[in-house]
Design an enzyme around this catalytic site. Structure first.
Site, PDB file in Angstrom:
ATOM      1  N   GLU A   1      19.824 113.690  59.862  1.00 28.83           N
ATOM      2  CA  GLU A   1      21.221 112.748  59.294  1.00 28.83           C
ATOM      3  C   GLU A   1      20.865 112.213  57.834  1.00 28.83           C
ATOM      4  O   GLU A   1      20.046 112.420  56.890  1.00 28.83           O
ATOM      5  CB  GLU A   1      20.408 111.472  60.194  1.00 28.83           C
ATOM      6  CG  GLU A   1      21.562 109.685  59.709  1.00 28.83           C
ATOM      7  CD  GLU A   1      21.670 108.756  60.837  1.00 28.83           C
ATOM      8  OE1 GLU A   1      20.302 108.667  61.567  1.00 28.83           O
ATOM      9  OE2 GLU A   1      22.290 107.732  60.565  1.00 28.83           O
TER      10      GLU A   1
ATOM     11  N   GLY B   1      12.203 105.669  55.493  1.00 28.98           N
ATOM     12  CA  GLY B   1      11.449 105.092  56.365  1.00 28.98           C
ATOM     13  C   GLY B   1      10.995 107.010  57.886  1.00 28.98           C
ATOM     14  O   GLY B   1       9.509 106.112  58.067  1.00 28.98           O
TER      15      GLY B   1
ATOM     16  N   ASN C   1      15.613 111.149  66.326  1.00 24.38           N
ATOM     17  CA  ASN C   1      16.340 111.921  67.257  1.00 24.38           C
ATOM     18  C   ASN C   1      15.696 111.526  68.273  1.00 24.38           C
ATOM     19  O   ASN C   1      14.454 111.215  68.214  1.00 24.38           O
ATOM     20  CB  ASN C   1      15.432 112.779  66.118  1.00 24.38           C
ATOM     21  CG  ASN C   1      15.404 113.406  64.590  1.00 24.38           C
ATOM     22  OD1 ASN C   1      16.683 113.200  64.132  1.00 24.38           O
ATOM     23  ND2 ASN C   1      14.224 113.217  63.789  1.00 24.38           N
TER      24      ASN C   1
ATOM     25  N   GLU D   1      13.403 102.617  65.084  1.00 26.39           N
ATOM     26  CA  GLU D   1      14.143 104.015  66.192  1.00 26.39           C
ATOM     27  C   GLU D   1      13.662 104.375  67.278  1.00 26.39           C
ATOM     28  O   GLU D   1      14.795 104.685  68.128  1.00 26.39           O
ATOM     29  CB  GLU D   1      13.086 105.339  65.051  1.00 26.39           C
ATOM     30  CG  GLU D   1      12.366 104.843  63.926  1.00 26.39           C
ATOM     31  CD  GLU D   1      14.126 104.896  63.368  1.00 26.39           C
ATOM     32  OE1 GLU D   1      15.095 105.585  63.398  1.00 26.39           O
ATOM     33  OE2 GLU D   1      13.587 104.650  61.685  1.00 26.39           O
TER      34      GLU D   1
ATOM     35  N   HIS E   1      16.963 102.801  68.813  1.00 24.07           N
ATOM     36  CA  HIS E   1      17.817 103.408  68.673  1.00 24.07           C
ATOM     37  C   HIS E   1      18.543 104.520  69.433  1.00 24.07           C
ATOM     38  O   HIS E   1      19.436 104.774  69.988  1.00 24.07           O
ATOM     39  CB  HIS E   1      17.818 104.413  67.616  1.00 24.07           C
ATOM     40  CG  HIS E   1      18.769 104.066  65.690  1.00 24.07           C
ATOM     41  ND1 HIS E   1      19.878 103.479  65.811  1.00 24.07           N
ATOM     42  CD2 HIS E   1      18.086 104.021  64.571  1.00 24.07           C
ATOM     43  CE1 HIS E   1      19.953 102.736  64.628  1.00 24.07           C
ATOM     44  NE2 HIS E   1      18.550 103.356  63.976  1.00 24.07           N
TER      45      HIS E   1
ATOM     46  N   GLU F   1      23.350 100.370  62.892  1.00 27.37           N
ATOM     47  CA  GLU F   1      22.606 100.395  62.314  1.00 27.37           C
ATOM     48  C   GLU F   1      22.377  98.578  62.106  1.00 27.37           C
ATOM     49  O   GLU F   1      21.393  97.997  62.260  1.00 27.37           O
ATOM     50  CB  GLU F   1      22.580 100.785  60.512  1.00 27.37           C
ATOM     51  CG  GLU F   1      22.016 102.308  61.197  1.00 27.37           C
ATOM     52  CD  GLU F   1      21.332 102.835  60.884  1.00 27.37           C
ATOM     53  OE1 GLU F   1      20.311 101.912  61.646  1.00 27.37           O
ATOM     54  OE2 GLU F   1      20.414 104.375  61.804  1.00 27.37           O
TER      55      GLU F   1
HETATM   56  N1  B3K Z   1      19.248 106.739  61.028  1.00 29.60           N
HETATM   57  C1  B3K Z   1      18.054 106.972  60.329  1.00 29.60           C
HETATM   58  C2  B3K Z   1      18.637 106.800  58.633  1.00 29.60           C
HETATM   59  C3  B3K Z   1      19.442 108.421  58.034  1.00 29.60           C
HETATM   60  C4  B3K Z   1      19.436 107.950  56.530  1.00 29.60           C
HETATM   61  C5  B3K Z   1      20.629 108.878  55.946  1.00 29.60           C
HETATM   62  N2  B3K Z   1      20.631 109.290  54.496  1.00 29.60           N
HETATM   63  C6  B3K Z   1      16.912 106.123  59.979  1.00 29.60           C
HETATM   64  C7  B3K Z   1      16.849 104.891  61.074  1.00 29.60           C
HETATM   65  O1  B3K Z   1      17.970 103.861  60.075  1.00 29.60           O
HETATM   66  O2  B3K Z   1      16.822 104.370  62.006  1.00 29.60           O
HETATM   67 ZN    ZN Z   2      18.626 102.503  62.390  1.00 23.81          ZN
END
Ligand code: B3K
Ligand code: ZN
Length: 887
Positions: A143, A283, A287, A320, A323, A342
């Site tokens: 990402e 952080g 995935n 995470e 998500h 986000e």
């Molecule tokens: N989705 C990832 C962040 C990716 C950043 C790419 N530059 C972590 C998060 O927000 O959970």
């Molecule tokens: Zn996130």
């Protein structure tokens, strides 16, 4: 100025008139230009032959025409720094062409199988995007647009595919081979190699692809879902880190349970893996089934991690994990919709942490972050709506606005709907869009229908940037308080005119005479100006507003000092209590720094703050965690924002001086109360339920003492350091010592370094404490630290530990001779060719020049100009610097 719009030039400013787009500048991508991809890619097979210096990737794509898109015979696949070794279509070698970084092939039919071979050198990948090497292992970060650095692909979030992956590599070097989904096969191969085959049944966009190969061990456990399915859980780390993984595992289980109970979301694979890596740009990454984490958000034990670190691990693991539904099962149609996943996921992790850690303190912490990071962004040249309209480099839009303001916007919908109806809205969203790449509009519509709200006007929060200010006034008519609210949304780059936005404010009217708490109600300011009738509770009414920080706005109210003191001592809403104290301090410090306080006012203001804090220190009913929050003065960054109003500019030097003077006055006037508090909390055991609060207030006592009686503070801090049996006490003491010129400082810094040599995360703290310190020689010290053998520009954690801390240290960064600005500009230029994403993150600190007093502003601008004139800047840094100069 918004990068996507033609510059408006009301004064005929020649600089603006000359700002024609340069054809060599990276192109602007616009939200309004969205078109579906002409092809579907339902299935992807990937075969990796893994090596640190050479990895071969064979990618097999099943491709079919997308009936919902304009037909074309051209297949355009994104690439970044790749060359294809071979391309076949339906098994036959095919000619292909390159268009810049992208690969083009002509496909005559309805569906085809395209196979592409690429070769990579992960050891040379210093950007840490795509496939890279870290500490002898291989891992990925895709990402937002990293997958195109692994193979040619439609690397956009609306192309969803199922992935089958075969990994092969040396068994000695990479005993563990991990990928998304479930492991379907594994075995040994000739010559010391082995393989694993993975299949992820859930269609996903390429940004959620991940693999990890390395010498890792797992903390393993299981979780039984609400429908009785057993899920295997693993936290993978290097062997020496295994003892510090229990907290991460517990946090994961709590998150899984909470998401079932609060949002009705169940996990959907038989396996959930977390891997900790020490070279990581941010952080963590969500995935599918294989979260990759910065070690900072996995490893924690009391000897090496503070209470704050423990909370951060819990919060990021939750984020995470959450998500999986808000991001993976429902992903984004395009990157302009980033806040869809986000903002919503931040809200979910905040609510989770409120439930785990306590609502009041967590809310204060979240607001503090919003004000420190997002308010300045909204007030500066990089301001953008939570759903941006354009970008050149999407990595620059992983911002506090998209994340934290995005969460606040959804929190407002929740406040307006109430918890139950909000849940109906989220249920509808999850049902309706499961398996899709959705938009922010899809989310708002689901909440609107499910929660039965009219969000027509509320949608403006998605379109308009800038923090609204709400001016508050009232008058009493009989038994009624007439509350008049007026909102103003400031102009931001590209958005000179704003429409009023619905602002939900929780309010109560207290009576100062009766010390009675009025009942709370929610008022929604829909128009520019409205008056609301509220019942009085008794004489001398005091309005308590934006309780719980129900809206991300700036409240402008002319409350008398004694009313603020009253609210700080008596408000029944803990946030409002905190806010009253902050407001007392902000008003006093900004007026003092601006030279607008008469001598008697200076004394009266200080006395009011001393009195309010005395009440906090001696309030028996208050728990120490909350007391610790209330003891913290507003940050210098927040004070700059408050000072830079209208034509007035922020003066970092004056703010710093006044804030230190106030700390000294508080420390001096309240010495006996502070010492009594320290004595009471000093011996509370680490694992006592009151231990956390005790640790927090102890360090706050040291902070105030350091300003009023540095010799005594050094003695006390050294004593705390020496007795500490945990990192919270140790770091608190050392942080205070770092700001003092005392022999205890050097001794404890040395002891700390020696104790933790080899533990990268703790050595990061050693760099940070020095870079953040109030020491008068801060610039020279940071310069020396950059030459320390443990400093490396290749590791983002280490770079941030020194330079992000320094950029957040106003005394050093805003040094009046510009040396701090030069240091950060030099860093940006050195880091940009190595890791542009991390380099660009330092630009906003310089970008605030317009709000700072003219002397420093000119020095900051000159550094930005120096960067902008450098050839070969990355897209990331180019975009941030040019917006910072134009906006
Ligand atoms: N989705 C990832 C962040 C990716 C950043 C790419 N530059 C972590 C998060 O927000 O959970
Ligand atoms: Zn996130």
């Amino acid at each position: 100025m918004d990068i996507a719009t033609t510059p408006t030039n009301p004064e005929g400013n020649p600089d603006l008139a000359d700002a024609a787009p340069n054809p060599h500048d990276p192109p602007v991508i616009r939200r309004e230009d969205y078109k579906p991809y002409p092809w579907l890619v339902p299935n992807v097979r990937l075969a990796f032959d893994l090596g640190i210096e050479k990895t071969a990737v064979k990618s097999t794509l099943e491709i079919a025409r997308n009936p919902d898109a304009e037909p074309t015979s051209e297949l355009r696949l994104d690439g970044d720094g790749l060359t294809a070794d071979s391309v076949t279509v339906d098994g036959v070698e095919r000619e292909w062409t390159m268009d810049g970084p992208d690969l083009l092939v002509t496909l005559p039919g309805e569906s085809h199988t395209v196979e592409i071979v690429t070769t990579l050198d992960p050891s040379a990948n210093t950007q840490l995007m795509g496939l890279y090497a870290s500490n002898g292992m291989l891992c990925t970060q895709c990402e937002a647009e990293g997958f195109r650095r692994i193979t040619f692909f439609p690397d956009r979030p609306d192309v969803l595919s199922t992935y089958s992956v075969r990994m092969e590599g040396s068994k000695a070097q990479f005993p563990i081979l991990l990928c998304n989904g479930n492991r379907e096969a594994e075995g040994d191969l000739q010559g010391g190699a082995h393989f694993a085959e993975w299949h992820d049944p859930w269609p996903k966009p390429s940004y959620l692809f991940a693999l990890v190969a390395g010498d890792l061990v797992a903390n393993s456990s299981t979780f039984t879902t609400m429908n009785g399915r057993e899920v295997e859980l693993n936290v993978w780390v290097r062997e020496e880190d295994l003892p510090r993984t229990d907290h991460a595992m517990e946090s994961l289980k709590k998150s899984m349970k909470w998401d079932e109970e609060v949002f009705g979301r169940e996990y959907d694979l038989d396996l959930f893996n977390i891997v900790a890596v020490s070279d990581f740009n941010m952080g963590a990454m969500e995935n599918k089934g294989l979260n990759v984490f910065n070690t900072k958000y996995v490893l924690a034990d009391p000897d090496t991690a503070t209470d704050g670190d423990f909370d951060a691990v819990e919060g990021v693991i939750a984020h995470e994990y959450f998500h999986n539904w808000s991001g993976n099962r429902i992903t984004c149609r395009d990157w302009f919709q980033l806040s869809l996943k986000e903002g919503f996921t931040v809200l979910r992790d905040q609510l989770f942490s409120q439930d785990m850690q306590g609502e009041a303190v967590k809310r204060i912490e979240d607001v503090r972050i919003l004000r420190a990071a997002q308010f300045p962004e909204d007030a500066g040249p990089l301001a953008h709506p939570i759903r941006p309209d354009s970008y050149r480099e999407i990595s620059n839009f992983y911002t506090a606005t998209v994340y934290n303001k995005g969460a606040e916007v959804i929190r407002m919908m929740r406040s307006m709907a109430g918890e139950e109806r909000f849940r109906k809205g989220t249920d509808l969203y999850f049902d309706r869009h499961d398996g899709e790449a959705a938009t922010c509009e899809d989310f708002v519509r689901s909440i609107e229908e499910g929660a039965e709200l009219d969000l027509t006007r509320f949608r403006r929060w998605y379109r308009q940037a800038g923090t609204p200010t709400v001016s508050v006034s009232h008058r009493v008519e009989g038994e009624t308080l007439k509350l008049t609210l007026e909102q103003a949304v400031p102009a931001t780059p590209g958005q000179p005119e704003k429409q009023p936005m619905p602002i939900p404010l929780r309010v109560a009217v207290h009576s100062r005479r009766k010390e009675a708490a009025g009942s709370e109600q929610l008022v929604i300011l829909e128009d520019t100006k409205q008056t609301f009738d509220l019942p009085l509770t008794g004489p001398d009414p005091v309005v308590s507003i934006n309780r719980g920080f129900s809206a991300p706005v700036i409240i402008d109210r002319a409350l008398a000092r004694q009313d603020l003191v009253f609210l700080a001592a008596h408000d029944d809403d803990p946030f409002a209590r905190y806010e009253a104290l902050q407001e007392l301090a902000v008003r006093h410090l900004v007026d003092a720094a601006s030279g607008e306080l008469s001598e008697p006012d200076q004394v009266a203001g200080q006395e009011a703050i001393v009195g309010a804090l005395r009440a906090i220190l001696t309030d028996q009913a208050l728990d120490d965690s909350m007391r610790g929050e209330l003891m913290m003065l507003p940050s210098e960054t927040y004070l700059f924002e408050a000072m830079a109003k209208g034509t007035r500019k922020a003066d970092p030097g004056a703010i710093h001086e006044q804030r230190e003077a106030l700390k000294a006055a508080l420390g001096g006037s309240l010495a006996s109360e502070l010492h009594a508090l320290y004595d009471r909390t000093e011996n509370v055991a680490f694992d006592d339920p009151a231990g956390r609060g005790a640790r927090k207030v102890k360090t706050q006592v040291l902070v105030l003492a350091a300003a009023s009686d540095p010799t005594k503070a050094a003695e006390l801090a050294a004593h705390q350091y020496d007795r500490a049996d945990n990192m919270t006490d140790r770091q608190g003491a050392l942080m205070v010592l770092c700001g003092l010129e005392a022999p205890e400082r050097e001794e404890r810094l040395k002891a700390f370094y020696e104790r933790y040599t080899g533990n990268a995360l703790v050595i990061d703290k050693w760099f940070t404490m020095q870079a953040l310190s109030l020491h008068p020689d801060i610039l020279a010290q940071v310069g020396q630290l950059a030459k320390h053998p443990d400093f490396t520009i290749k590791n983002p954690n280490r770079v941030r530990s020194l330079y992000m801390a320094f950029a957040g240290n106003p005394q050093g960064f805003h040094s009046s001779d510009g040396a701090g600005y030069r240091m950060i500009a030099d860093l940006i230029l050195e880091l940009d060719p190595i890791n542009p994403q991390t380099a660009a993150r330092f630009v906003p600190a310089l970008g605030r020049w317009r709000r700072i007093e003219p002397g420093r502003a000119a020095l900051m601008k000159a550094e930005l100009e120096r960067i902008s004139k450098t050839d070969g800047l990355s897209r990331d840094t180019f975009e941030q610097v040019s917006r910072s100069l134009d906006g």
